[in-house]
Enzyme design. Structure first.
Site: not given
Lengths: 407, 333
Positions: A167, A300, A311, A332, A337, A396
C-alpha cells in the site's frame, strides 16, 4: 530552505479516475464537498464476507477503442488509460492523435494486484477443467500488461518500472520517478498507481477482519476497519530545466521523499510509529524543511485499529507543539483504500490542497484519537498560505513512504 | 547513464543445489509434475530441494514460520551474498527484489481455498504472504538490512530495473550497498499457464525455480569487474514486435564485443541466435541448463557471465518473455 541551485523535480500534469469521479477535477470537487463513495459492492459476489461495501469507480468511456479492444483490457487498464491520458494532456504532452509527444517517456508505476481479475478467472477455469481462452486471461493479468497498455496507447517506448511495495507502492513510484530524474536517468516520467477491485484482495482484507461493516472512520476511537477502493492516479514529473525549456506550467515541486521498512510485523506498524517518524524526517531532510513548515498532511489513515494509533503517535511526536497548526486528514474515508494507487492518489490530493488552499475534510469523525484531534481537518476548512504539504503511506511488509510537495 | 556497479557478493539457490558453485552443476533429473487443471497431465519440472540442510536454520526463524518457499530461497541466497560484508554494514544495505510470478504458491492456495471452500474459510495466515513485497520484508528483517526495500515486478527485464534502482540509490547516497535479487517459486498453476501459452512445446523447455543475489556497490578504481550498464530495449506485445525489438537491441554496439547467450530453450532462443549471430560468444563452462525461472534465471546468468568474462567488455542479453528485451554490459577493468 531549499537550495535554489539544486536540481528540482516538478509536477506538470495530473490525472485520476477515482470512486468520486471520472477525472481529477470532479474527484477533487466531490472530495472537498465531503462526499464519500462507499456503496454496495456489485463487481463480484461477497456473500461469504463480513463486509459488502466498497468504493468502486465508474469506468470512463474510451471512445477511441473498439469493443474487441476494450474486452482485452483489464479493469486496471480501464482505470489507468483515461487517468494517464488526463495527466499527459494536462502536462501538454499529447499530440492531437492521442500519442505522447515524448516517445522516450519513462514510466514508474505501482500496483498490488495488476489485472488480478483475469488471474482469478484463469484459476477458476483451470480448476473447472476448462481449456478455452486460458491464454488471454493469464497473459493479461500480469502487471506489466497494464504498463504495455499504456505504452501502446500513447506510443511510448521508454524505460519502465513497476513498484509492488503493497500500500506504499504509489508513493514509492513517485519517489522513484523523482530519483530517476535527479540521477539523470530521465528528464520526464509518467508516475502513478493503478488498482482495480478484485475478489482475492477484497476477501484477503476481509478475512483479516481489516474491513469495516460500518462507516470508514480514520483516526476515530470507534474506527472499525478500512473500506476497499480502486483508482488510477498519475503525475507527470519533470526536471525543472526540462519543464521550463518547453514552457510547461509547473504545478508544484516534489521536494522530499523518504522511505524505509518497518520490521515490527508483516501487517502492523511499530506501536510508537518510530519508523514512520524516521521516514518523514528523511523526507524533510531531503526537502530541507522542518516539521513546522508542513501545512497539511494527507495521512495514510486506513481506519483499522492497528494502523491509526501508531500513525497518530508518529504525527504527535514529529510535529510536537506545531501539531495543531499542521492540518491532517485521511481521504480514505471518501475514496476508500486504493492500495497500490493510494500513494499516488493521495499525493495528488495533497498537491491540490497546496494549490487551492482547500483542505480535504476528515469524514466520519465521532470521537477523534486524542493525540491528533486538534489537527484533523474540519469540513469546509481552508488554508490560504500553505507552502509545503506531505503525503504519507504505510503498507504490508512494513513499507513506509513520505512525499513532500512545495510551492 | 552508467550503472557502474561492482559485485562484492553473490549467492544462488538452484535446482542443482545451494551456492554459486551449483551454477556449474547439472540439475537432477526433472520431476514429472501434474498441472493443476489436469492431474493426469504431467510435465518435467526442476525443483529446489527444500529439505537441503541449508534451509533448516531459516525454518527455525520465528518470523518465517508461515513463509512460503520463495522466502526461503531468497534468504539463503541473500545470506550467501552478504557473507563477506562486515555485520555492522548490513544496516546501510538496501534490498531490491525483482519478481515475475511473485508469491505464487500462497496466492494460488489462498484463492483456490476461496473457490473450493467459500469466502468464509479464507485463510488470514496466507493472505499477507501473498503480497509481492512480503519475502523482501522477511529477508531484510531477519538479516538486519535497514536500508530501503523495494519489490519490482515484471518479466525478466525487471532484473534490469532492479540493478538500475540499486545504482540510483547508491548515486543518491541512500545506502552504501544494495542486495539485488531475482527470485521465483514453482506452483503447478504455472504449468497450466505455460501450457496455455504453448511454451511447454518448446524443445528442452523446463519450468524451474530458485533465487540469486548480487551484493553491489558503486565501483571504485580497484574493482576489476563492473556491471557498467543496464539498458532497457523496446517493449513488445506480439512476437513480430519482439523480433523487431531483438533486431534493435544491439544497434550501434561494437560487433566485436562478445555476448553471453541467455535465452535457453525458450521461444526467444531463435531471436537471440539471430541478434547475436555475428558476435563472439563467452560463456561459463560447464553451464548446465537450470530451466526457466524468469528473474532467477537471468540473475543466475549474470553470475555466470561475470565469472566467465575475459574480454574487456561483454554483453548479457535479457530476454523478457512478456514485456521487454534489454541487456547488461559488463566491463573488465
Amino acid at each position: 530552505m531549499a537550495d535554489d541551485r539544486a536540481p528540482r523535480v516538478v509536477v506538470t500534469g495530473i490525472g485520476a479516475v477515482t470512486p468520486l469521479g471520472e477525472d481529477f477535477p470532479s474527484s477533487w470537487d466531490a472530495l472537498i464537498a465531503g462526499r464519500a463513495a462507499d456503496a454496495p459492492l456489485e463487481l463480484f459476489d461477497t456473500s461469504g464476507c463480513r463486509a459488502h461495501r466498497a468504493c468502486s469507480a465508474k469506468l470512463p468511456d474510451l471512445p477511441n477503442l473498439s469493443r474487441k479492444a476494450l474486452s482485452r483490457f483489464s479493469r486496471a487498464s480501464r482505470l489507468a488509460l483515461p487517468a494517464a491520458r488526463e495527466a499527459l494532456a494536462h502536462a501538454g504532452l499529447l499530440e492531437a492523435d492521442g500519442r505522447c509527444t515524448r516517445s522516450d517517456l519513462a514510466l514508474s508505476i505501482s500496483t498490488t494486484a495488476g489485472g488480478m481479475a483475469f488471474g482469478e478467472n484463469f484459476c477458476r477455469d483451470v480448476l473447472a477443467g476448462k481449456r478455452a481462452h486460458l491464454f488471454s486471461q493469464v497473459e493479461r493479468y500480469l502487471p506489466q500488461q497494464q504498463v504495455l497498455d499504456l505504452q501502446q496507447d500513447f506510443a511510448i517506448r521508454g524505460p519502465s518500472v513497476i513498484m509492488a511495495n503493497a500500500c506504499a507502492s504509489g508513493a514509492n513510484a513517485l519517489g522513484h520517478a523523482a530519483d530517476l530524474i535527479l540521477a539523470g536517468e530521465s528528464d520526464c516520467v509518467l508516475a502513478g498507481g493503478i488498482e482495480a477491485l478484485c475478489e482475492l484482495v477484497f476477501v484477503g482484507f476481509d478475512c483479516l477482519q481489516a474491513t469495516t461493516t460500518e462507516k470508514c472512520r480514520p483516526f476515530d476511537l470507534k474506527r472499525s476497519g478500512l473500506m476497499i477502493g480502486e483508482a488510477a492516479a498519475f503525475l507527470v514529473l519533470e526536471s525543472q530545466a526540462a519543464a521550463e525549456a518547453r514552457g510547461a506550467t509547473i504545478l508544484a515541486t516534489l521536494s522530499g521523499y523518504g522511505h524505509s521498512t518497518d520490521f515490527f510485523h508483516l501487517t502492523q506498524p511499530q506501536p510508537t510509529g518510530s519508523v514512520l517518524i524516521e521516514v518523514m524526517q528523511s523526507a524533510l531532510r531531503e526537502a530541507r524543511l522542518t516539521p513546522a513548515d508542513i501545512g497539511y498532511v494527507n495521512a495514510h489513515g486506513t481506519a483499522t485499529p492497528v494502523n491509526d494509533g501508531p500513525e497518530a503517535m508518529a504525527y504527535r511526536t514529529l510535529f510536537g507543539d506545531a501539531l495543531g497548526a499542521t492540518r491532517i486528514s485521511s481521504t480514505k474515508a471518501a475514496v476508500g483504500h486504493t492500495l497500490g494507487a493510494a500513494g499516488a492518489l493521495e499525493a495528488l490530493y495533497a498537491l491540490y490542497a497546496l494549490r487551492t488552499g482547500d483542505l480535504p475534510p476528515q469524514l466520519n469523525l465521532q470521537e477523534p484519537i486524542p493525540e491528533i484531534a486538534p489537527a484533523l481537518v474540519a469540513p469546509n476548512e481552508k488554508c490560504s498560505d500553505l507552502r509545503h504539504v506531505m503525503s504519507v503511506n504505510l503498507g504490508f511488509g512494513g513499507s513506509n513512504a513520505a512525499l513532500i510537495f512545495s510551492r | 547513464v552508467k550503472t557502474n556497479l561492482a559485485i562484492i557478493g553473490q549467492g544462488a539457490v538452484t535446482p542443482a543445489g545451494i551456492g554459486i558453485d551449483a551454477l556449474r552443476t547439472a540439475a537432477p533429473k526433472p520431476q514429472m509434475t501434474a498441472t493443476l487443471g489436469e492431474p493426469k497431465t504431467e510435465f518435467p519440472v526442476l525443483r529446489v530441494d527444500l529439505k537441503d540442510l541449508a534451509f533448516a536454520r531459516w525454518q527455525k526463524e520465528p518470523r518465517l514460520r508461515r513463509a512460503s518457499p520463495i522466502t526461503f530461497f531468497m534468504i539463503e541466497a541473500a545470506e550467501q551474498a552478504l557473507r563477506g560484508l562486515p555485520a555492522g554494514d548490513r544496516a546501510q544495505t538496501g534490498l531490491v527484489v525483482a519478481l515475475s510470478a511473485g508469491c505464487l504458491v500462497y496466492s494460488r492456495r489462498f484463492y483456490e481455498g476461496i473457490l473450493r471452500n467459500g469466502q468464509r474459510t479464507a485463510s488470514p495466515a496466507l493472505f499477507p504472504e501473498t503480497v509481492f513485497n512480503s519475502p523482501g520484508s522477511h529477508v531484510a528483517s531477519v538479516l538486519g538490512l535497514n536500508g530501503a526495500v523495494d519489490a519490482l515486478c515484471g518479466d525478466e527485464s525487471s532484473w534490469l530495473s532492479a540493478l538500475k534502482t540499486a545504482a540510483i540509490w547508491l548515486r543518491r547516497g541512500r545506502v552504501r550497498q544494495v542486495l539485488v535479487m531475482g527470485v521465483e517459486e514453482f506452483d503447478p498453476l504455472v504449468l497450466d499457464a505455460y501450457r496455455s501459452a504453448r511454451w511447454l512445446r518448446q524443445p528442452g523447455f523446463l519450468t524451474s525455480e530458485g533465487a540469486a543475489a548480487l551484493l553491489v556497490r558503486t565501483a571504485g578504481p580497484n574493482d576489476k569487474l563492473v556491471i557498467a550498464r543496464a539498458r532497457e530495449g523496446l517493449p513488445y506485445r506480439t512476437r513480430a514486435e519482439a523480433k523487431f525489438a531483438a533486431g534493435d537491441l544491439f544497434d550501434g554496439i561494437d560487433a566485436t564485443i562478445p555476448c553471453h547467450r541467455t535465452a535457453r530453450h525458450t521461444w526467444m532462443e531463435r531471436l537471440e541466435r539471430e541478434a547475436t549471430a555475428s558476435r563472439p560468444e563467452f560463456s561459463a563452462a560447464p553451464a548446465p541448463h537450470l530451466g526457466t525461472a524468469f528473474t532467477a534465471s537471468i540473475a543466475w546468468e549474470t553470475i555466470r557471465a561475470a565469472s566467465a568474462l575475459e574480454a574487456p567488455r561483454g554483453l548479457v542479453p535479457v530476454w523478457g518473455l512478456n514485456h521487454r528485451i534489454g541487456y547488461l554490459e559488463l566491463e573488465n577493468r
